[in-house]
Each structure stands twice: as structure tokens, then as C-alpha cells.
Design an enzyme around this catalytic site. Structure first.
Site, short mmCIF file in Angstrom:
data_model
loop_
_atom_site.label_atom_id
_atom_site.label_comp_id
_atom_site.label_asym_id
_atom_site.label_seq_id
_atom_site.Cartn_x
_atom_site.Cartn_y
_atom_site.Cartn_z
N LYS A 129 0.83 -1.21 0.00
CA LYS A 129 0.00 0.00 0.00
C LYS A 129 0.87 1.26 0.00
O LYS A 129 0.45 2.29 -0.52
CB LYS A 129 -1.00 -0.03 1.16
CG LYS A 129 -2.03 -1.15 0.95
CD LYS A 129 -3.40 -0.90 1.52
CE LYS A 129 -4.42 -1.73 0.77
NZ LYS A 129 -5.31 -2.56 1.45
N LYS A 211 -3.68 -10.02 -6.64
CA LYS A 211 -4.97 -10.38 -6.05
C LYS A 211 -6.06 -9.41 -6.52
O LYS A 211 -5.75 -8.25 -6.84
CB LYS A 211 -4.89 -10.41 -4.52
CG LYS A 211 -4.83 -9.07 -3.85
CD LYS A 211 -5.21 -9.18 -2.37
CE LYS A 211 -5.49 -7.77 -1.83
NZ LYS A 211 -6.35 -7.69 -0.69
N LYS A 214 -10.44 -4.16 -4.23
CA LYS A 214 -11.51 -3.16 -4.39
C LYS A 214 -10.99 -1.92 -5.09
O LYS A 214 -11.66 -1.32 -5.91
CB LYS A 214 -12.02 -2.72 -3.01
CG LYS A 214 -13.03 -3.64 -2.41
CD LYS A 214 -13.65 -2.95 -1.21
CE LYS A 214 -13.51 -3.83 0.01
NZ LYS A 214 -12.50 -3.41 0.96
N1 AQP Z 1 -8.62 -11.23 -3.67
C1 AQP Z 1 -9.07 -11.73 -2.52
N2 AQP Z 1 -9.34 -13.06 -2.42
C2 AQP Z 1 -9.80 -13.59 -1.25
N3 AQP Z 1 -10.03 -12.84 -0.15
C3 AQP Z 1 -9.80 -11.53 -0.21
N4 AQP Z 1 -9.91 -10.51 0.68
C4 AQP Z 1 -9.52 -9.35 0.11
N5 AQP Z 1 -9.14 -9.55 -1.16
C5 AQP Z 1 -9.29 -10.90 -1.39
C6 AQP Z 1 -10.43 -10.70 2.03
O1 AQP Z 1 -11.57 -9.87 2.17
C7 AQP Z 1 -11.66 -9.44 3.53
C8 AQP Z 1 -11.92 -7.97 3.57
O2 AQP Z 1 -10.84 -7.25 3.03
P1 AQP Z 1 -10.71 -5.69 3.36
O3 AQP Z 1 -11.60 -4.90 2.52
O4 AQP Z 1 -10.91 -5.48 4.79
O5 AQP Z 1 -9.22 -5.37 3.03
P2 AQP Z 1 -8.31 -5.75 1.84
O6 AQP Z 1 -7.68 -7.09 2.10
O7 AQP Z 1 -7.38 -4.61 1.69
O8 AQP Z 1 -9.29 -5.90 0.57
P3 AQP Z 1 -9.16 -5.27 -0.85
O9 AQP Z 1 -10.24 -5.82 -1.70
O10 AQP Z 1 -7.77 -5.42 -1.37
O11 AQP Z 1 -9.50 -3.76 -0.59
P4 AQP Z 1 -8.68 -2.45 -0.85
O12 AQP Z 1 -8.46 -2.39 -2.34
O13 AQP Z 1 -9.60 -1.39 -0.35
O14 AQP Z 1 -7.42 -2.56 -0.08
C9 AQP Z 1 -10.37 -9.85 4.22
O15 AQP Z 1 -10.60 -11.00 4.99
C10 AQP Z 1 -9.43 -10.17 3.08
O16 AQP Z 1 -8.51 -11.17 3.44
#
Ligand code: AQP
Length: 344
Positions: A129, A211, A214
Site C-alpha cells: 500500500k 490479487k 476493491k
Molecule cells: N482477492 C481476494 N481473495 C480472497 N479474499 C480476499 N480478501 C480481500 N481480497 C481478497 C479478504 O476480504 C476481507 C476484507 O478485506 P478488506 O476490505 O478489509 O481489506 P483488503 O484485504 O485490503 O481488501 P481489498 O479488496 O484489497 O480492498 P482495498 O483495495 O480497499 O485494499 C479480508 O478477509 C481479506 O482477506
């Protein structure tokens, strides 16, 4: 008859006694994607009947990366509504917004005094990040895992359903609890991760080396509320390989393997059965079938969300009830943590 009542009573009590304490949360940073759903939310819905679950909208985590203050409340409402649309039942679990329980911040401060900075700097998510948001590498971003540890430890959670990307943070939570317990006396439960066997990391459709995320809501990510035409377009243009076989090979055929995982999770068929079903068919047929499966599987969630959105008072009042329940547990843990640290 009496025996039957006794047996039922025993079963209810026993089930309660044996249920595990679970905590998990998602950041309200925009529409969640099928990776978030498979990695966490879907599992929450499956376990809420048997376990003692706390599910949180972690808004304080959302502000660790650049965001719009004007849309934060909308994102919180959208995510809280998404939980219910996906099947979370506030009568079966505790459901609330993190910032409504101030103990999360207080415990994070106390824990922060026990965690070496080097451990935080080593976190892969911090490194990723920091690269993504070069102009906004804040102390909040570095301290994200401390807040996550506080979220979990406040509720004596024994298990935390997460995607594989959060495993390292959970390990830091465990180390933090162990270090605190040995320095200040037994205070926290040591939590275990629950990582799905299948779909622990759903990869981006456009770049299967990364991965699904969002913040990368372009061609690589499918939101839970994506419209059907867009699902079809994204699936049909998903990156695959120059081979022809629809075969799972996570090393050499990352794109197709990712699609097989998605298909398997939503169809509840094994990867082997899907490989047999599509043997001799082309990637185009398989991508189209995956898109159609996704469109149909996500339709009920999309429709339920629209229904819940018509009743914001219900959503906010359930969140408030949940926060009141969560606060009681959090206050108890805080009392213990403060006293053990020599504070009042
Ligand atoms: N690609 C993924 N595959 C499986 N699980 C995933 N998680 C995130 N991406 C994947 C799981 O979703 C839960 C919530 O995630 P979060 O929004 O709290 O944070 P994150 O991991 O930072 O998710 P993103 O989608 O990557 O969001 P942004 O782009 O905002 O940072 C967690 O249990 C995570 O493991």
C-alpha cells in the site's frame, strides 16, 4: 415428552457452550468484490448459525488509505447493507460499525506500546500500500495491524475468518497477544485464522499475478453488484494463456485456475468435475459459462440489497443495537487490559 424436552435443552446449552468466538470485518472502501465475498463474507454466513460471531464494518481501517470524507458514510451504509444482503442475520450475530465502540482505539494505543516498529514495517500489506499510495504513507497505514489486533483481541475471538492476504496480520495479532500476556499477565485469547481451502486468494481477472482488489475496480475485479453485461464483458476478456486445456495448474495456468476456482465455489462442483464437464471445449465457452453462473449466483444478493436499501432506519438501528452489545464485551476486556498494565 419430558425426555425429549431435556434432550433439546441439553443440545441448545451444549451447542452454545461449544461455539467458538469469531470476529471479522471488511473495510468500507467501495463495493466489495467476489474475492472479499469468497475469502470472508460467504464463510461468515455459513458459520453464523453455529458460532458466536461478531461482524464489523471497520471504518477506522478505511481511512488509512486516501478516501473521500463525503462518501464515507455512504460506503459504511452500503457495506452494512451488503452484509445483510449476503445473508448475515443480526439476530444470530453481533453486527456493528467499528468507530461506534471507542475501545478499539484505546486498546490499539495500549498494544502499540508493545509492538516493535520493525514488525509493522515488515508487513507485506504496508509495503504494497505504501507503493500504491506513495504520497500518503501515514502512521495510520503503518499502524493498521495494531488496530486489527485490537479489533480481534477486544472480543476474545478464538478464530478469525480471513483471506490469505490477511494471514500475516493475524500472525502479528497472535504474537502481540502472546507478548502482552507474558509481560502483563494473562489477558488475551490467542486467535486462529480461518482461511478458506478454496479461494483463499481470488486473483485479478486482468492480471492473475495480482490479487483481486476493491481499489482496482477496473477490468480485473467483479463487484458483488456488477451488472450482468459488465460481468460478461469482464469474464470474456479475462487474461488466460495460449494453451487450450481447461485444467487447474496454479503455477503455469494462473488465469484459468482462478476461473476454475470461482466456478467451483459458486457451482459447488469439484474442480475435477468441472474439468471433465468442459473437456474438449474452448476457453470462450468456459468463460461464458462462468459469467452466466456468476450472474445467476449474484442476482439474489443484488435484489436483496435493493430491498434493504429502502429501509435505512432498520440498518442503522440494527447497527446501533450491535454496537451496544459489542461495547459491553469490549469494556470488560479493556478493564482487564488497563489493570494488568498498571493503569486505572
Ligand atoms: N482477492 C481476494 N481473495 C480472497 N479474499 C480476499 N480478501 C480481500 N481480497 C481478497 C479478504 O476480504 C476481507 C476484507 O478485506 P478488506 O476490505 O478489509 O481489506 P483488503 O484485504 O485490503 O481488501 P481489498 O479488496 O484489497 O480492498 P482495498 O483495495 O480497499 O485494499 C479480508 O478477509 C481479506 O482477506
Amino acid at each position: 415428552m419430558e425426555n425429549c424436552i431435556l434432550i433439546c435443552y441439553y443440545l441448545v446449552i451444549n451447542t452454545k457452550l461449544e461455539s467458538m468466538k469469531i470476529f471479522s470485518g471488511i473495510r468500507p472502501t467501495g463495493d466489495i468484490h467476489i474475492g472479499n465475498y469468497i475469502g470472508s463474507l460467504k464463510r461468515w454466513v455459513e458459520i453464523q448459525d453455529e458460532e458466536d460471531c461478531i461482524f464489523c464494518v471497520v471504518d477506522w481501517h478505511a481511512i488509512t488509505t486516501p478516501y473521500e470524507a463525503k462518501t464515507l458514510q455512504k460506503n459504511i451504509f452500503d457495506l452494512a447493507t451488503t452484509y445483510l444482503a449476503a445473508g448475515i442475520d443480526p439476530n444470530k450475530c453481533t453486527y456493528f460499525v467499528q468507530s461506534q465502540v471507542k475501545e478499539h482505539a484505546e486498546l490499539a494505543w495500549l498494544l502499540g506500546t508493545t509492538i516493535p516498529v520493525g514488525e509493522l514495517q515488515r508487513m507485506t500489506q504496508f509495503k504494497d500500500k505504501s507503493l500504491k499510495h506513495k504520497d500518503n504513507i501515514t502512521a495510520g497505514l503503518l499502524n493498521y495491524p495494531i488496530l486489527m489486533a485490537a479489533d480481534i483481541l477486544l472480543y476474545n475471538a478464538e478464530a478469525v475468518p480471513i483471506g490469505k492476504d490477511q494471514k500475516q496480520h493475524l500472525e502479528l495479532t497472535r504474537d502481540t497477544a502472546e507478548r502482552f500476556n507474558s509481560k502483563y499477565g494473562n489477558t488475551f485469547v490467542i486467535p486462529e485464522p480461518i482461511i478458506p481451502e478454496q479461494g483463499a486468494t481470488i486473483m485479478s481477472l486482468s492480471d492473475p499475478e495480482k490479487k483481486m482488489s476493491k481499489s482496482d475496480n477496473g477490468k480485473g475485479s467483479i463487484s458483488l453488484f456488477e451488472d450482468p453485461d459488465s460481468i460478461m464483458t469482464k469474464l470474456m476478456s479475462a487474461t488466460t494463456d495460449s494453451d487450450k486445456d481447461i485444467r487447474f495448474d496454479a503455477e503455469n495456468k494462473k488465469g484459468i485456475s482462478n476461473l476454475l476456482t470461482i466456478y467451483s465455489v459458486f457451482s459447488k462442483k469439484s474442480v475435477k468435475d468441472i474439468e471433465n464437464e468442459f473437456s474438449g471445449k474452448g476457453y470462450g465457452d468456459f468463460k461464458k459459462a462462468t459469467a452466466e453462473l456468476l450472474i445467476e449466483s449474484l442476482r439474489p444478493i443484488r435484489e436483496k440489497k435493493k430491498e434493504y436499501e429502502k429501509n435505512p432506519d432498520y440498518i442503522w438501528s440494527e447497527l446501533e443495537k450491535g454496537a451496544n452489545k459489542a461495547r459491553k464485551i469490549a469494556e470488560e476486556t479493556m478493564k482487564k487490559a488497563r489493570v494488568n498494565m498498571g493503569l486505572k
